[in-house]
Design a protein around this motif. Structure first.
Motif, PDB file in Angstrom:
ATOM      1  N   GLY A   1       0.831  -1.218   0.000  1.00  0.00           N
ATOM      2  CA  GLY A   1       0.000   0.000   0.000  1.00  0.00           C
ATOM      3  C   GLY A   1       0.860   1.261   0.000  1.00  0.00           C
ATOM      4  O   GLY A   1       0.630   2.191  -0.786  1.00  0.00           O
ATOM      5  N   VAL A   2       1.877   1.259   0.884  1.00  0.00           N
ATOM      6  CA  VAL A   2       2.747   2.442   1.004  1.00  0.00           C
ATOM      7  C   VAL A   2       3.481   2.706  -0.314  1.00  0.00           C
ATOM      8  O   VAL A   2       3.521   3.831  -0.815  1.00  0.00           O
ATOM      9  N   LEU A   3       4.054   1.631  -0.902  1.00  0.00           N
ATOM     10  CA  LEU A   3       4.855   1.831  -2.108  1.00  0.00           C
ATOM     11  C   LEU A   3       3.995   2.169  -3.326  1.00  0.00           C
ATOM     12  O   LEU A   3       4.401   2.935  -4.193  1.00  0.00           O
ATOM     13  N   THR A   4       2.783   1.591  -3.381  1.00  0.00           N
ATOM     14  CA  THR A   4       1.882   1.919  -4.489  1.00  0.00           C
ATOM     15  C   THR A   4       1.511   3.399  -4.432  1.00  0.00           C
ATOM     16  O   THR A   4       1.550   4.119  -5.433  1.00  0.00           O
ATOM     17  N   LEU A   5       1.187   3.853  -3.225  1.00  0.00           N
ATOM     18  CA  LEU A   5       0.846   5.261  -3.065  1.00  0.00           C
ATOM     19  C   LEU A   5       2.023   6.150  -3.466  1.00  0.00           C
ATOM     20  O   LEU A   5       1.868   7.136  -4.187  1.00  0.00           O
ATOM     21  N   PHE A   6       3.232   5.739  -3.038  1.00  0.00           N
ATOM     22  CA  PHE A   6       4.427   6.522  -3.371  1.00  0.00           C
ATOM     23  C   PHE A   6       4.615   6.623  -4.890  1.00  0.00           C
ATOM     24  O   PHE A   6       4.821   7.711  -5.443  1.00  0.00           O
ATOM     25  N   VAL A   7       4.520   5.464  -5.554  1.00  0.00           N
ATOM     26  CA  VAL A   7       4.725   5.441  -7.019  1.00  0.00           C
ATOM     27  C   VAL A   7       3.682   6.309  -7.726  1.00  0.00           C
ATOM     28  O   VAL A   7       4.007   7.085  -8.642  1.00  0.00           O
ATOM     29  N   HIS A   8       2.444   6.209  -7.296  1.00  0.00           N
ATOM     30  CA  HIS A   8       1.401   7.014  -7.942  1.00  0.00           C
ATOM     31  C   HIS A   8       1.624   8.503  -7.728  1.00  0.00           C
ATOM     32  O   HIS A   8       1.379   9.314  -8.615  1.00  0.00           O
ATOM     33  N   ARG A   9       2.119   8.873  -6.547  1.00  0.00           N
ATOM     34  CA  ARG A   9       2.363  10.295  -6.286  1.00  0.00           C
ATOM     35  C   ARG A   9       3.536  10.813  -7.113  1.00  0.00           C
ATOM     36  O   ARG A   9       3.480  11.902  -7.656  1.00  0.00           O
ATOM     37  N   ILE A  10       4.601  10.026  -7.206  1.00  0.00           N
ATOM     38  CA  ILE A  10       5.805  10.564  -7.842  1.00  0.00           C
ATOM     39  C   ILE A  10       5.785  10.411  -9.365  1.00  0.00           C
ATOM     40  O   ILE A  10       6.302  11.263 -10.080  1.00  0.00           O
ATOM     41  N   PHE A  11       5.139   9.337  -9.873  1.00  0.00           N
ATOM     42  CA  PHE A  11       5.129   9.140 -11.330  1.00  0.00           C
ATOM     43  C   PHE A  11       3.757   9.360 -11.957  1.00  0.00           C
ATOM     44  O   PHE A  11       3.629   9.315 -13.175  1.00  0.00           O
ATOM     45  N   GLY A  12       2.724   9.529 -11.136  1.00  0.00           N
ATOM     46  CA  GLY A  12       1.381   9.742 -11.687  1.00  0.00           C
ATOM     47  C   GLY A  12       0.486   8.531 -11.472  1.00  0.00           C
ATOM     48  O   GLY A  12       0.946   7.385 -11.474  1.00  0.00           O
ATOM     49  N   GLU A  13      -0.819   8.808 -11.307  1.00  0.00           N
ATOM     50  CA  GLU A  13      -1.807   7.781 -10.960  1.00  0.00           C
ATOM     51  C   GLU A  13      -1.903   6.668 -12.006  1.00  0.00           C
ATOM     52  O   GLU A  13      -2.264   5.538 -11.690  1.00  0.00           O
ATOM     53  N   GLU A  14      -1.574   7.018 -13.268  1.00  0.00           N
ATOM     54  CA  GLU A  14      -1.765   6.035 -14.342  1.00  0.00           C
ATOM     55  C   GLU A  14      -0.646   4.983 -14.353  1.00  0.00           C
ATOM     56  O   GLU A  14      -0.725   3.988 -15.063  1.00  0.00           O
ATOM     57  N   THR A  15       0.400   5.195 -13.518  1.00  0.00           N
ATOM     58  CA  THR A  15       1.541   4.280 -13.538  1.00  0.00           C
ATOM     59  C   THR A  15       1.154   2.923 -12.930  1.00  0.00           C
ATOM     60  O   THR A  15       0.589   2.865 -11.844  1.00  0.00           O
ATOM     61  N   ARG A  16       1.477   1.854 -13.669  1.00  0.00           N
ATOM     62  CA  ARG A  16       1.200   0.508 -13.150  1.00  0.00           C
ATOM     63  C   ARG A  16       2.392   0.023 -12.341  1.00  0.00           C
ATOM     64  O   ARG A  16       3.531   0.418 -12.586  1.00  0.00           O
TER      65      ARG A  16
END
Ligand code: DAH
Length: 337
Positions: free
Chosen positions: A225-240
């Motif tokens: 959960g933490v890392l998914t949120l981080f990735v979406h914040r830094i690279f954008g929500e559309e990032t898989r």
């Protein structure tokens, strides 16, 4: 008196002719035409002159005075015009605004690091730091990296002595923090790390951000959960995001985390080597051996950890293909951010 007036006339005409600036001209005007000027005293003298001569001399003095006024005014116009012409001819445009001073911008790595920090601070993580000159105990042993592990190879590590080295990752700060505090722990550790490696994607010095969370009841789902949120914040929500099983001596189970390639949006390109995904993080659940090294009871506490390279994230985020660009300090590169 007539003779004196003629001398005076010649003198003042010559002075006016010689004048080179408006300032000089003004001094001449004051000297002759001012309230205490020469012409004032000439007119005062007239009373002492016999009546029959006075009229003639007075007329002449007036004539000269008027001529002086006219000459000064003419010369004034001439000097002014000459100054304007000079400014026009010389290519100085006095209406042009001066060049603005160069205003410093944040280095792209600082920008990305700031962003990472803000995201994790928002999740309640605190910032910790540790030494860059580290002992092999903190860098390796306490992290369950046995002496035979490839990371211990001279090839990767800058050794200072057998026991002292430049840290090869920020993970030793996990140990230092756990040694001096009790759970719950929720930290991120930004910092410089060193490895004997240099090519377009590796630099002997680079930056990592370590993360560690230890509590009585943590789970791999929470890490996800933490890392998914981080990735979406830094690279954008559309990032898989993709978790791939992996191995690190200090986590069990371990995972490497890939994101859909930011360059080709997952279609396959040179950056992702046509796989559509790029690796950005290592992570896992803290290995019980690590807890034992710091005196935590692995039956009572669990935790997760992660580590990422700041240069790698910045390269993907901004489409930079050579890591050396970060450290050359070429303004043509730095000014783009
Ligand atoms: N220290 C690892 C490295 O430098 C990165 C890493 C992987 C950190 C997994 C972690 C982790 O905390 O759980 O390659």
């Amino acid at each position: 008196m007539l003779g004196e007036l003629v001398v005076l006339k010649e003198g003042v005409y010559e002075e006016i002719r010689q004048a080179r600036s408006l300032h000089e001209l003004e001094e001449i005007r004051i000297k002759y035409l001012g309230r205490k000027g020469i012409f004032t005293s000439v007119f005062k003298c007239l009373v002492r002159i016999p009546k029959e001569e006075r009229k003639e001399i007075g007329r002449l003095a007036n004539e000269i005075k008027n001529k002086v006024e006219a000459l000064i005014s003419k010369k004034k116009t001439k000097i002014k015009r000459r100054e304007e012409d000079f400014l026009k001819r010389s290519s100085i445009d006095i209406t042009l605004s001066p060049p603005l001073p160069d205003i410093a911008k944040k280095h792209p790595l600082t920008k990305v690091l700031d962003e990472i920090i803000v995201i994790f601070e928002g999740l309640g993580f605190q910032i910790e730091e540790g030494p860059e000159v580290e002992s092999s105990y903190y860098n390796f042993d306490a992290l369950n990296i046995p002496a035979s592990h490839p990371a211990r190879d001279m090839h990767d590590t800058f050794y200072i002595t057998d026991e002292v080295l430049l840290r090869t990752h920020t993970s030793p700060v996990q140990i230092r923090v756990m040694e001096r505090t009790k759970p719950p722990i929720r930290i991120i550790v930004p910092g410089k790390v060193y490895r004997r490696d240099a090519d377009i994607s590796h630099s002997p010095m680079f930056h990592q951000v370590e993360g560690l969370l230890v509590d009585e009841d943590t789970s791999f789902a929470e890490l996800k959960g933490v890392l998914t949120l981080f990735v979406h914040r830094i690279f954008g929500e559309e990032t898989r995001i993709r978790f791939r099983p992996s191995f690190f001596p200090f986590t069990e189970p371990s995972a490497e985390i890939d994101i859909s390639c930011v360059m080709c949006k997952g279609n396959g390109c040179g950056v992702c080597k046509t796989t559509g995904f790029v690796e950005i993080l290592g992570a896992g659940m803290v290995d019980p051996e690590v807890f034992k090294a710091v005196g935590y009871d692995p039956e009572r506490f669990s935790g997760f950890a992660f580590g990422m390279g700041v240069e790698r994230i910045a390269m993907l985020k901004y489409g930079i293909d050579n890591i050396r660009l970060f450290f050359e300090n070429d303004l043509r590169f730095l000014e783009q951010f």
